[in-house]
Scaffold this motif. Structure first.
Motif, PDB file in Angstrom:
ATOM      1  N   ASP A  15       0.591  -1.442   0.122  1.00 11.90           N
ATOM      2  CA  ASP A  15       0.150   0.391   0.098  1.00 11.90           C
ATOM      3  C   ASP A  15       0.962   1.324  -0.087  1.00 11.90           C
ATOM      4  O   ASP A  15       0.999   2.182   1.134  1.00 11.90           O
ATOM      5  N   ALA A  16       1.710   1.408  -0.944  1.00  7.36           N
ATOM      6  CA  ALA A  16       2.716   2.704  -1.348  1.00  7.36           C
ATOM      7  C   ALA A  16       2.212   3.437  -2.634  1.00  7.36           C
ATOM      8  O   ALA A  16       2.531   4.720  -2.777  1.00  7.36           O
ATOM      9  N   ALA A  17       1.434   3.814  -2.830  1.00  7.14           N
ATOM     10  CA  ALA A  17       0.579   4.465  -3.770  1.00  7.14           C
ATOM     11  C   ALA A  17       0.578   5.537  -3.116  1.00  7.14           C
ATOM     12  O   ALA A  17       0.766   6.276  -4.251  1.00  7.14           O
ATOM     13  N   GLY A  18      -0.136   5.884  -2.183  1.00  7.32           N
ATOM     14  CA  GLY A  18      -0.782   6.586  -1.391  1.00  7.32           C
ATOM     15  C   GLY A  18       1.007   7.890  -1.397  1.00  7.32           C
ATOM     16  O   GLY A  18       0.638   9.022  -2.026  1.00  7.32           O
ATOM     17  N   PRO A  19       2.407   7.619  -1.156  1.00  2.00           N
ATOM     18  CA  PRO A  19       3.372   8.464  -0.949  1.00  2.00           C
ATOM     19  C   PRO A  19       3.635   8.722  -2.270  1.00  2.00           C
ATOM     20  O   PRO A  19       4.967   9.600  -2.960  1.00  2.00           O
ATOM     21  N   ARG A  20       3.121   7.167  -3.303  1.00  2.59           N
ATOM     22  CA  ARG A  20       3.737   8.052  -5.128  1.00  2.59           C
ATOM     23  C   ARG A  20       2.961   8.828  -5.356  1.00  2.59           C
ATOM     24  O   ARG A  20       3.313   9.863  -6.581  1.00  2.59           O
ATOM     25  N   ILE A  21       1.408   8.826  -5.377  1.00  2.00           N
ATOM     26  CA  ILE A  21       0.927   9.577  -5.983  1.00  2.00           C
ATOM     27  C   ILE A  21       1.132  11.544  -5.361  1.00  2.00           C
ATOM     28  O   ILE A  21       1.392  12.145  -6.116  1.00  2.00           O
ATOM     29  N   ARG A  22       1.601  11.523  -4.428  1.00  2.00           N
ATOM     30  CA  ARG A  22       1.240  12.670  -3.662  1.00  2.00           C
ATOM     31  C   ARG A  22       3.067  12.988  -3.934  1.00  2.00           C
ATOM     32  O   ARG A  22       3.423  13.951  -3.882  1.00  2.00           O
ATOM     33  N   ALA A  23       4.058  12.138  -3.916  1.00  2.67           N
ATOM     34  CA  ALA A  23       4.839  12.867  -4.166  1.00  2.67           C
ATOM     35  C   ALA A  23       5.536  12.935  -6.008  1.00  2.67           C
ATOM     36  O   ALA A  23       5.881  14.089  -5.929  1.00  2.67           O
ATOM     37  N   ALA A  24       5.001  12.464  -6.612  1.00  2.00           N
ATOM     38  CA  ALA A  24       4.721  12.664  -8.184  1.00  2.00           C
ATOM     39  C   ALA A  24       3.555  14.260  -8.312  1.00  2.00           C
ATOM     40  O   ALA A  24       4.370  14.864  -9.133  1.00  2.00           O
TER      41      ALA A  24
END
Length: 80
Positions: A15-24
């Motif tokens: 469940d690391a999509a959230g941090p990846r979305i925020r970073a992008a």
């Protein structure tokens, strides 16, 4: 039987999509409001995606990736 009420929770495994979305989003120089407007959703929806409380539809996942200039796999592909 009705589905459970409340937000659709993204899967916990990887469940690391959230941090990846925020970073992008930050790398693209966008605010949550900017991303929401470009994707046609509310800022609360963007917040929910970034915290992992919402698993977007395929359409929204594609639109989000397009706005951020990345692939869907880069955001939700499960790589950490």
């Amino acid at each position: 039987m009705a589905p459970p009420a409340g937000p659709v929770r993204a899967p916990q495994a990887g469940d690391a999509a959230g941090p990846r979305i925020r970073a992008a989003r930050r790398e693209a120089g966008l605010t949550q409001q900017d991303l929401a407007a470009a994707a046609g959703v509310s800022r609360q929806t963007v917040i929910a995606m970034e915290t992992g409380d919402y698993a977007p539809s395929v359409y929204l996942a594609l639109k989000t990736a397009q706005v951020l200039g990345v692939t869907v796999e880069a955001l939700w592909g499960g790589q950490t």
